[in-house]
Enzyme design. Sequence first.
Site, PDB file in Angstrom:
ATOM      1  N   HIS A   1      67.542   3.132 -10.567  1.00  0.00           N
ATOM      2  CA  HIS A   1      66.667   4.172 -10.021  1.00  0.00           C
ATOM      3  C   HIS A   1      66.807   5.406 -10.901  1.00  0.00           C
ATOM      4  O   HIS A   1      67.830   5.623 -11.547  1.00  0.00           O
ATOM      5  CB  HIS A   1      67.124   4.476  -8.587  1.00  0.00           C
ATOM      6  CG  HIS A   1      66.239   5.381  -7.800  1.00  0.00           C
ATOM      7  ND1 HIS A   1      66.221   6.749  -7.982  1.00  0.00           N
ATOM      8  CD2 HIS A   1      65.354   5.128  -6.803  1.00  0.00           C
ATOM      9  CE1 HIS A   1      65.369   7.290  -7.120  1.00  0.00           C
ATOM     10  NE2 HIS A   1      64.823   6.330  -6.406  1.00  0.00           N
TER      11      HIS A   1
ATOM     12  N   LYS B   1      68.685   5.281   4.783  1.00  0.00           N
ATOM     13  CA  LYS B   1      68.293   3.891   4.551  1.00  0.00           C
ATOM     14  C   LYS B   1      69.048   2.927   5.455  1.00  0.00           C
ATOM     15  O   LYS B   1      68.762   1.723   5.463  1.00  0.00           O
ATOM     16  CB  LYS B   1      68.501   3.518   3.081  1.00  0.00           C
ATOM     17  CG  LYS B   1      67.665   4.351   2.103  1.00  0.00           C
ATOM     18  CD  LYS B   1      67.932   3.958   0.670  1.00  0.00           C
ATOM     19  CE  LYS B   1      67.320   4.945  -0.314  1.00  0.00           C
ATOM     20  NZ  LYS B   1      65.855   4.926  -0.308  1.00  0.00           N
TER      21      LYS B   1
ATOM     22  N   ASP C   1      76.145   2.736  -7.134  1.00  0.00           N
ATOM     23  CA  ASP C   1      75.069   3.213  -6.263  1.00  0.00           C
ATOM     24  C   ASP C   1      74.851   2.156  -5.184  1.00  0.00           C
ATOM     25  O   ASP C   1      74.331   1.078  -5.454  1.00  0.00           O
ATOM     26  CB  ASP C   1      73.812   3.429  -7.107  1.00  0.00           C
ATOM     27  CG  ASP C   1      72.564   3.698  -6.277  1.00  0.00           C
ATOM     28  OD1 ASP C   1      72.647   3.709  -5.032  1.00  0.00           O
ATOM     29  OD2 ASP C   1      71.485   3.877  -6.883  1.00  0.00           O
TER      30      ASP C   1
END
Length: 406
Positions: free
Chosen positions: A121, A225, A199
């Site tokens: 990302h 999330k 991550d």
Amino acid sequence: MFDIQNIRSQFPILTQTVNGKPLVYLDNGATSQKPVSVIESWEKYYSTINANVHRGIHTLSQLATEEMEVSRRKVQKFINAKHDFEVIFTKGTTEGINLIAYALTNLVKKDDEIIISYLEHHSNIVPWQMLCERTGAKLKVIPMDENGILQLDFLDKNLSERTKIVSLNQVSNALGVINPIEEIIAKTRANSNAMVVIDGAQSVPHFKIDVQKMDCDFFVFSGHKMYAPMGTGILYGKEEILRKIQPFHGGGEMIATCSFEETTYADLPFKFEAGTPNVGGNIALGAAIDFMETLGHEHIQTHENALLDYAQKKLLEIEGLKIYGEKANRTGVVSFNLEGIGIASDVGMILDKLGVAVRTGHHCTQPIMKFFNIAGTVRASFAVYNTFEEIDILAEGVKKAQRMLM
């Protein structure tokens, strides 16, 4: 027993209609919906104990402080950190990675090397590019193949004493590919003294995390999330490293002493928690952990893997549909395009008219899209409350979009 209807009943938003159709929410990779227990936890804080933490002797401040510290200990157990003070509250994954990249500035020198992967990302690319600009270090990238599988022989050739940081995601947000973190960390330990940053934004919602077993130096993730409020997140770091590195933010809460001549920093974890935190959100993050623990990680993972398998089967029945990362080990995400339809957002808009929420575009992973020579994909991403019937609706919607756009 895994009672999907009982689970869905805990999410008020799922009962509404969108464009006259029942909501089918398949954008969980961007953010998950919130159960009643999380919403009520957030409301309870603001309704009954709203006060600043760690600073007051009055009752509300003491109650708020205790509730937030209880949440910190829940996070510690949730990821199996050795100490609760290794758990730092942040605004999310992006802030966590930026904190690390800034804090490591003094430990990275010219011509040192930082390794990331092709699957990252933007939030795990740009902070390291900025660190390289500040220090003169060089950024290296683990390549991937046409299925989004990282080519780990790159590490055998490129890890060295110059490697200072290896940072990559555990699960790709764009493709859902699960990276072999344990193997990557083992290679890193064997061939360098680099610090490993993971991550976990897309992995924490889907399966159990054990940072001690993983042996990473840092682990970051977002609350929103995994059924918690937006603006919440966690940075885990090993104690010996957190004590060595510099703070990212300066201000209240993170000082031990402050004068015009010199400032000394507070002990962990407060050294990295300057300013008033998102107290209500952090407490509600603990409620989200309670929700997930009640369901059980094995049940969550089994259900979501079944959803992914079913979605892939149904979508591949559509002629001209391509799934990216189809042959890779994946979780939570199916990312696809229709042959002859150049703009994924057109498919997304038609699905929205049918009440189906998906994400379209480059998903903040432009290098991946460039690799496949596409502008973006349609991404359906799953959570514990999704059903097989919703996947049927998705598949029929994609077929309708194909008919309308061809």
